[in-house]
Design a protein around this motif. Structure first.
Motif: not given
Length: 575
Positions: A408-417, A423-429
């Motif tokens: 789902y992260g690949s569909g996020v457009r904003g750079e900051e978002d 970062h969220l994905r890295m924390r979960v990983n």
């Protein structure tokens, strides 16, 4: 074989010394020891017996002294009895002669009478009648007219009131030693009119005393009150023994003196009934107390030997019967402490019954522990399997979450978002990596710090956007599981913040984990200089995880860049 046994015995002694030298085995006071306690108790028990034996020795010595004194007195009196009879006979003869008128007046029959009286006395060498001026008026042997007024024995006799004896003097008639016995004569008015004197052969008295008291029985002597020796069965020895003694002070008690050879003599003194004479009798002390000294010494030495033997016996007995089996039981418990519960103490079959009972109790306890340990191991294995399964499932679930976040992260457009989403994905990983390590760990209750940091470094090095090189140099410390998750998340937050610096050049990070002064330290060196330190505002999550660990985060500037240091205790304190 003997050498092997000796080495085994020395090893047991070293083990025993090590046990008793330790804090637990060191006696806290005098009686805090089986061996010492037994020694003290036995010594107290046998002290009355030893004291009674010593007291018996003292009483025996006193009794022996009294018996020796009595024996010496009996010998002295027996030896001097004949001497007293001779002197009494001489006095009686003079008492009879003073009543003969011809003798008293010095008449014509005086010489014949005195001569006949002299012949009737085997011990007398002469009898004479003396005037008040000390002139011989009539004599059995000595010439008439002889003046004896200046002789010491006459001066003493002229002042006496009764029969008196002189010391040993040389007779001018016989040229031998005699003792002058003088009886003063007084008129009706009480005036001194002269005296009758008898010369007693001193040699005859010596021989008589030798027969009555042989030298083998002891040395006997008759002496005047002034200490002058009259008769002796060994004149030379008695003169040496009694010459320097004030014998009047020893009447009724035992005395001791020495001869020229240094030999000790014991003597007793008694008074004769008449004539103020003393009789002394001496025997060698070693002969007199030959067996007494031995018995008294035995009375004192035997208790001492008994005490010493008791101490040695108790020392060896406690070592052989008590300490040996205590050490063996200690080795048995050490074997059980290592988990070898199947070991059976077979040597306890040779131990005393009390130790056999204790050994059987310890063996039963080991069997009970083995059964309970088996159940605990089964329960622990089951629990560990369940915990590992939980970690495995959590890791799989987190991997699914990471995959979904990546999708789902690949569909996020904003750079900051998008950056926040990564970062969220890295924390979960990071959580998934931690649970994978927990699942793979041999011990379910702890993880190794080196493995955790390396796995996280590899993950973060790939995940960050910038060109970051992370090197891990950590000590291999054991971390409790409750520290693993917050530590991993804290490290992730710090690395993400440090990797988001303004500089575009490649960044080098060195992560070091160590233990210093009882604290766990996580030190991160970065080649870039931070624009501001990692405070609460810039890294709120990192500080939250640090508080969860019970530690702190500090940032310092170094010559080569910056350094972030996290310090926390090995265990989290629970309030």
């Amino acid at each position: 074989m003997g050498w092997v046994r000796g080495e085994a015995a020395r090893a047991r002694h070293r083990e025993r010394d090590a046990i008793f030298a330790s804090a637990a085995g060191h006696p806290r006071h005098l009686l805090d020891s089986v061996r010492r306690g037994l020694i003290v108790v036995i010594l107290i028990a046998i002290t009355p017996i030893a004291s009674a034996s010593m007291l018996q020795g003292v009483l025996q010595l006193r009794r022996a002294t009294e018996e020796a004194q009595h024996r010496l007195l009996q010998g002295a009196i027996a030896g001097a009895g004949s001497q007293q009879n001779v002197i009494a006979s001489a006095e009686n003869v003079l008492q009879a002669l003073k009543n003969v008128q011809d003798v008293r007046n010095g008449g014509d029959e005086c010489v014949a009478t005195l001569y006949g009286a002299t012949l009737s006395l085997p011990f007398a060498s002469n009898i004479a009648l003396l005037s008040a001026d000390g002139i011989v008026l009539c004599s059995a042997l000595s010439p008439v007219g002889t003046d004896v007024s200046q002789r010491p024995w006459w001066l003493a006799a002229s002042k006496a009131k009764a029969f008196v004896l002189s010391g040993r003097i040389v007779s001018p008639i016989t040229r031998g030693e005699v003792i002058a016995g003088t009886l003063p004569l007084f008129g009706t008015s009480g005036a001194f009119e002269g005296a009758l004197s008898v010369a007693i052969d001193a040699g005859w008295l010596d021989n008589l005393l030798k027969r009555e008291a042989p030298l083998t029985d002891g040395v006997a002597a008759v002496l005047t009150a002034g200490g002058a020796q009259l008769v002796s069965n060994a004149p030379a020895i008695s003169a040496r023994l009694f010459a320097s003694q004030n014998l009047a002070n020893y009447v009724g008690q035992l005395g001791e003196t020495r001869d020229d050879a240094g030999r000790s003599w014991s003597f007793a003194v008694a008074r004769l009934d008449r004539h103020e004479l003393l009789v002394a009798f001496a025997q060698p002390t070693d002969q007199l107390f030959q067996w007494t000294a031995f018995h008294v010494a035995v009375s004192f030495i035997l208790p001492i030997f008994m005490l010493a033997f008791t101490i040695v016996a108790i020392w060896l007995a406690t070592d052989r019967m008590v300490l040996q089996w205590l050490l063996y039981l200690r080795r048995v418990t050490a074997v059980y402490a290592q988990g070898h519960y199947g070991f059976r103490p077979s040597r306890m079959d040779l131990a005393p019954s009390e130790f056999r009972v204790l050994g059987n109790a310890i063996e039963d306890m080991a069997s009970a522990i083995r059964e309970r340990d088996g159940k605990l191991r089964e329960g622990l294995a089951e629990k560990t399997a369940l915990v590992r399964e939980i970690h495995h499932r959590i890791k799989n679930s987190l991997q699914v979450v990471v995959s979904l976040l990546s999708l789902y992260g690949s569909g996020v457009r904003g750079e900051e978002d998008r950056r926040r989403f990564d970062h969220l994905r890295m924390r979960v990983n990071t959580l998934a990596v931690v649970h994978r390590i927990l699942y793979e760990a041999n011990e379910g209750s702890e993880v190794r710090s080196r493995e955790l940091l390396r796995e996280l470094a590899a993950l973060l090095e790939v995940a960050v956007d910038r060109n970051v090189l992370i090197v891990v140099d950590a000590e291999d410390l054991a971390l409790p599981t409750d520290l693993a998750v917050p530590l991993a998340l804290l490290l992730t937050e710090v690395v993400l913040i440090l990797a988001d610096g303004e500089a575009g050049s490649p960044t080098h990070m060195a992560i070091r984990g160590m233990e210093e002064t009882g604290m766990l330290v996580l030190r991160i060196d970065i080649s870039a200089t931070l624009s501001e330190e990692l405070g609460e505002t810039r890294a709120p999550l990192a500080h939250g995880f640090a508080r969860q660990l019970g530690g702190t985060i500090t940032t310092t500037v170094t010559p080569s860049g910056s350094q972030v240091e996290v310090r926390f205790p090995p265990r989290v304190k629970r309030g």
